[in-house]
Design a protein around this motif. Structure first.
Motif, PDB file in Angstrom:
ATOM      1  N   ILE A 156     -11.869   3.981   0.714  1.00 42.66           N
ATOM      2  CA  ILE A 156     -10.966   5.060   1.110  1.00 42.66           C
ATOM      3  C   ILE A 156     -11.362   6.300   0.327  1.00 42.66           C
ATOM      4  CG2 ILE A 156      -8.575   5.852   1.222  1.00 42.66           C
ATOM      5  CD1 ILE A 156      -7.764   2.861   1.172  1.00 42.66           C
ATOM      6  N   ALA A 157     -11.593   7.377   1.058  1.00 40.40           N
ATOM      7  CA  ALA A 157     -11.994   8.644   0.433  1.00 40.40           C
ATOM      8  C   ALA A 157     -10.990   9.732   0.811  1.00 40.40           C
ATOM      9  CB  ALA A 157     -13.387   9.038   0.891  1.00 40.40           C
ATOM     10  N   ASN A 158     -10.964  10.778  -0.016  1.00 44.76           N
ATOM     11  CA  ASN A 158     -10.092  11.911   0.295  1.00 44.76           C
ATOM     12  C   ASN A 158     -10.859  12.983   1.063  1.00 44.76           C
ATOM     13  OD1 ASN A 158     -11.617  13.298  -1.618  1.00 44.76           O
ATOM     14  ND2 ASN A 158     -10.020  13.295  -3.178  1.00 44.76           N
ATOM     15  N   GLU A 159     -10.232  14.128   1.247  1.00 42.10           N
ATOM     16  CA  GLU A 159     -10.804  15.213   2.044  1.00 42.10           C
ATOM     17  C   GLU A 159     -12.102  15.769   1.467  1.00 42.10           C
ATOM     18  OE1 GLU A 159      -7.180  17.224   1.564  1.00 42.10           O
ATOM     19  OE2 GLU A 159      -6.553  16.934   3.640  1.00 42.10           O
ATOM     20  N   THR A 160     -12.294  15.643   0.157  1.00 41.89           N
ATOM     21  CA  THR A 160     -13.512  16.156  -0.473  1.00 41.89           C
ATOM     22  C   THR A 160     -14.614  15.103  -0.543  1.00 41.89           C
ATOM     23  OG1 THR A 160     -12.806  15.590  -2.727  1.00 41.89           O
ATOM     24  CG2 THR A 160     -12.166  17.767  -1.883  1.00 41.89           C
ATOM     25  N   GLY A 161     -14.321  13.899  -0.045  1.00 42.83           N
ATOM     26  CA  GLY A 161     -15.304  12.824  -0.069  1.00 42.83           C
ATOM     27  C   GLY A 161     -15.233  11.955  -1.303  1.00 42.83           C
ATOM     28  N   GLU A 162     -14.303  12.258  -2.196  1.00 42.41           N
ATOM     29  CA  GLU A 162     -14.143  11.448  -3.410  1.00 42.41           C
ATOM     30  C   GLU A 162     -13.602  10.072  -3.038  1.00 42.41           C
ATOM     31  OE1 GLU A 162     -11.511  11.418  -7.532  1.00 42.41           O
ATOM     32  OE2 GLU A 162     -11.216  13.014  -6.064  1.00 42.41           O
ATOM     33  N   GLU A 163     -14.298   9.043  -3.500  1.00 45.39           N
ATOM     34  CA  GLU A 163     -13.858   7.671  -3.227  1.00 45.39           C
ATOM     35  C   GLU A 163     -12.664   7.350  -4.117  1.00 45.39           C
ATOM     36  OE1 GLU A 163     -15.842   3.423  -3.874  1.00 45.39           O
ATOM     37  OE2 GLU A 163     -17.048   4.806  -2.653  1.00 45.39           O
ATOM     38  N   LEU A 164     -11.551   7.002  -3.479  1.00 48.03           N
ATOM     39  CA  LEU A 164     -10.310   6.736  -4.209  1.00 48.03           C
ATOM     40  C   LEU A 164     -10.090   5.261  -4.470  1.00 48.03           C
ATOM     41  CD1 LEU A 164      -8.026   9.135  -2.141  1.00 48.03           C
ATOM     42  CD2 LEU A 164      -9.170   9.627  -4.316  1.00 48.03           C
ATOM     43  N   VAL A 165     -10.446   4.435  -3.494  1.00 49.89           N
ATOM     44  CA  VAL A 165     -10.199   2.992  -3.584  1.00 49.89           C
ATOM     45  C   VAL A 165     -11.315   2.251  -2.864  1.00 49.89           C
ATOM     46  CG1 VAL A 165      -8.629   1.117  -2.931  1.00 49.89           C
ATOM     47  CG2 VAL A 165      -7.689   3.316  -3.591  1.00 49.89           C
ATOM     48  N   THR A 166     -11.738   1.144  -3.455  1.00 53.29           N
ATOM     49  CA  THR A 166     -12.640   0.213  -2.787  1.00 53.29           C
ATOM     50  C   THR A 166     -11.945  -1.143  -2.746  1.00 53.29           C
ATOM     51  OG1 THR A 166     -14.606   1.351  -3.592  1.00 53.29           O
ATOM     52  CG2 THR A 166     -14.897  -0.920  -2.868  1.00 53.29           C
ATOM     53  N   ILE A 167     -11.895  -1.730  -1.567  1.00 53.38           N
ATOM     54  CA  ILE A 167     -11.265  -3.039  -1.401  1.00 53.38           C
ATOM     55  C   ILE A 167     -12.335  -4.001  -0.898  1.00 53.38           C
ATOM     56  CG2 ILE A 167      -9.455  -4.363  -0.249  1.00 53.38           C
ATOM     57  CD1 ILE A 167      -8.059  -1.583   0.236  1.00 53.38           C
ATOM     58  N   ALA A 168     -12.610  -5.031  -1.683  1.00 48.59           N
ATOM     59  CA  ALA A 168     -13.598  -6.037  -1.277  1.00 48.59           C
ATOM     60  C   ALA A 168     -13.054  -6.833  -0.099  1.00 48.59           C
ATOM     61  CB  ALA A 168     -13.899  -6.972  -2.442  1.00 48.59           C
ATOM     62  N   ALA A 169     -13.905  -7.097   0.868  1.00 46.00           N
ATOM     63  CA  ALA A 169     -13.497  -7.837   2.060  1.00 46.00           C
ATOM     64  C   ALA A 169     -12.954  -9.217   1.694  1.00 46.00           C
ATOM     65  CB  ALA A 169     -14.661  -7.952   3.032  1.00 46.00           C
TER      66      ALA A 169
ATOM     67  N   LYS B  14      -4.112   2.742   2.230  1.00 46.61           N
ATOM     68  CA  LYS B  14      -4.513   1.369   1.920  1.00 46.61           C
ATOM     69  C   LYS B  14      -4.048   0.407   3.006  1.00 46.61           C
ATOM     70  CE  LYS B  14      -4.272   1.606  -3.123  1.00 46.61           C
ATOM     71  NZ  LYS B  14      -3.551   1.067  -4.297  1.00 46.61           N
ATOM     72  N   ALA B  15      -2.811   0.545   3.441  1.00 43.56           N
ATOM     73  CA  ALA B  15      -2.276  -0.344   4.473  1.00 43.56           C
ATOM     74  C   ALA B  15      -3.068  -0.198   5.773  1.00 43.56           C
ATOM     75  CB  ALA B  15      -0.799  -0.048   4.712  1.00 43.56           C
ATOM     76  N   THR B  16      -3.398   1.024   6.127  1.00 45.46           N
ATOM     77  CA  THR B  16      -4.184   1.283   7.336  1.00 45.46           C
ATOM     78  C   THR B  16      -5.581   0.693   7.194  1.00 45.46           C
ATOM     79  OG1 THR B  16      -2.929   3.295   7.783  1.00 45.46           O
ATOM     80  CG2 THR B  16      -5.082   3.113   8.832  1.00 45.46           C
ATOM     81  N   ALA B  17      -6.196   0.881   6.038  1.00 45.77           N
ATOM     82  CA  ALA B  17      -7.540   0.367   5.775  1.00 45.77           C
ATOM     83  C   ALA B  17      -7.565  -1.154   5.821  1.00 45.77           C
ATOM     84  CB  ALA B  17      -8.042   0.865   4.428  1.00 45.77           C
ATOM     85  N   ILE B  18      -6.575  -1.787   5.227  1.00 53.80           N
ATOM     86  CA  ILE B  18      -6.503  -3.249   5.207  1.00 53.80           C
ATOM     87  C   ILE B  18      -6.352  -3.804   6.615  1.00 53.80           C
ATOM     88  CG2 ILE B  18      -5.020  -5.186   4.519  1.00 53.80           C
ATOM     89  CD1 ILE B  18      -4.636  -3.650   1.818  1.00 53.80           C
ATOM     90  N   ALA B  19      -5.488  -3.193   7.418  1.00 52.69           N
ATOM     91  CA  ALA B  19      -5.303  -3.656   8.796  1.00 52.69           C
ATOM     92  C   ALA B  19      -6.603  -3.532   9.588  1.00 52.69           C
ATOM     93  CB  ALA B  19      -4.187  -2.864   9.471  1.00 52.69           C
TER      94      ALA B  19
ATOM     95  N   GLN C 259      -7.729  10.415   8.894  1.00 51.88           N
ATOM     96  CA  GLN C 259      -6.354  10.270   9.365  1.00 51.88           C
ATOM     97  C   GLN C 259      -5.424  10.969   8.395  1.00 51.88           C
ATOM     98  OE1 GLN C 259      -5.153   6.263  10.606  1.00 51.88           O
ATOM     99  NE2 GLN C 259      -7.273   5.654  10.309  1.00 51.88           N
ATOM    100  N   ASP C 260      -4.463  11.685   8.940  1.00 53.28           N
ATOM    101  CA  ASP C 260      -3.431  12.303   8.118  1.00 53.28           C
ATOM    102  C   ASP C 260      -2.370  11.249   7.842  1.00 53.28           C
ATOM    103  OD1 ASP C 260      -4.680  14.800   8.199  1.00 53.28           O
ATOM    104  OD2 ASP C 260      -3.658  15.358  10.046  1.00 53.28           O
ATOM    105  N   LEU C 261      -2.199  10.935   6.578  1.00 52.65           N
ATOM    106  CA  LEU C 261      -1.238   9.915   6.168  1.00 52.65           C
ATOM    107  C   LEU C 261      -0.430  10.443   4.988  1.00 52.65           C
ATOM    108  CD1 LEU C 261      -3.730   6.935   6.378  1.00 52.65           C
ATOM    109  CD2 LEU C 261      -1.785   7.314   7.897  1.00 52.65           C
ATOM    110  N   PRO C 262       0.809   9.963   4.822  1.00 58.27           N
ATOM    111  CA  PRO C 262       1.666  10.486   3.752  1.00 58.27           C
ATOM    112  C   PRO C 262       1.107  10.303   2.337  1.00 58.27           C
ATOM    113  CG  PRO C 262       2.965   9.218   5.316  1.00 58.27           C
ATOM    114  CD  PRO C 262       1.521   9.025   5.677  1.00 58.27           C
ATOM    115  N   GLY C 263       0.366   9.214   2.103  1.00 57.26           N
ATOM    116  CA  GLY C 263      -0.130   8.980   0.755  1.00 57.26           C
ATOM    117  C   GLY C 263      -1.141   7.847   0.714  1.00 57.26           C
TER     118      GLY C 263
ATOM    119  N   ILE D  58     -11.490   6.388   6.037  1.00 59.14           N
ATOM    120  CA  ILE D  58     -11.651   4.956   5.807  1.00 59.14           C
ATOM    121  C   ILE D  58     -13.058   4.575   6.247  1.00 59.14           C
ATOM    122  CG2 ILE D  58     -10.783   2.666   6.385  1.00 59.14           C
ATOM    123  CD1 ILE D  58      -8.029   4.071   6.852  1.00 59.14           C
ATOM    124  N   ASN D  59     -13.891   4.282   5.259  1.00 59.83           N
ATOM    125  CA  ASN D  59     -15.295   3.944   5.486  1.00 59.83           C
ATOM    126  C   ASN D  59     -15.487   2.448   5.263  1.00 59.83           C
ATOM    127  OD1 ASN D  59     -15.905   6.813   5.692  1.00 59.83           O
ATOM    128  ND2 ASN D  59     -15.691   6.861   3.481  1.00 59.83           N
ATOM    129  N   PHE D  60     -16.510   1.903   5.919  1.00 62.04           N
ATOM    130  CA  PHE D  60     -16.759   0.466   5.826  1.00 62.04           C
ATOM    131  C   PHE D  60     -18.184   0.207   5.375  1.00 62.04           C
ATOM    132  CE2 PHE D  60     -13.472   1.150   8.984  1.00 62.04           C
ATOM    133  CZ  PHE D  60     -12.489   0.289   8.541  1.00 62.04           C
TER     134      PHE D  60
END
Length: 81
Positions: free
Chosen positions: A58-71, A30-35, A21-25, A6-8
């Motif tokens: 939010i990025a995966n283990e290879t650094g691929e950006e999966l989701v961007t959430i605007a503040a 997303k929930a962790t990032a939003i909080a 962080q190891d998370l189920p999915g 989770i990058n900012f």
């Protein structure tokens, strides 16, 4: 279990999560990032910080950006506009 990072982005600068962080999915990531982002935004407002959070990435283990959430999308509807 997959690892998510989770990058900012603040004032055009990206602060990288170098631990992850190891998370189920992705939904849990997303929930962790939003909080986390809401805590940062609240702190930005409390301290009258000029360098406000722009987005959370939010990025995966290879650094691929999966989701961007605007503040701004994390703010309550009444103050979003």
């Amino acid at each position: 279990m997959p690892r998510f990072y989770i990058n900012f982005r603040t004032a055009g600068r990206i602060v990288l999560d170098d631990v992850g962080q190891d998370l189920p999915g992705l939904e849990e990531a997303k929930a962790t990032a939003i909080a986390s982002a809401r805590e940062i935004l609240a702190n930005n407002i409390r301290t009258n910080n000029d360098a406000m959070l722009d987005s959370v990435l939010i990025a995966n283990e290879t650094g691929e950006e999966l989701v961007t959430i605007a503040a701004k999308d994390l703010l309550p509807d009444g103050i979003r506009n």
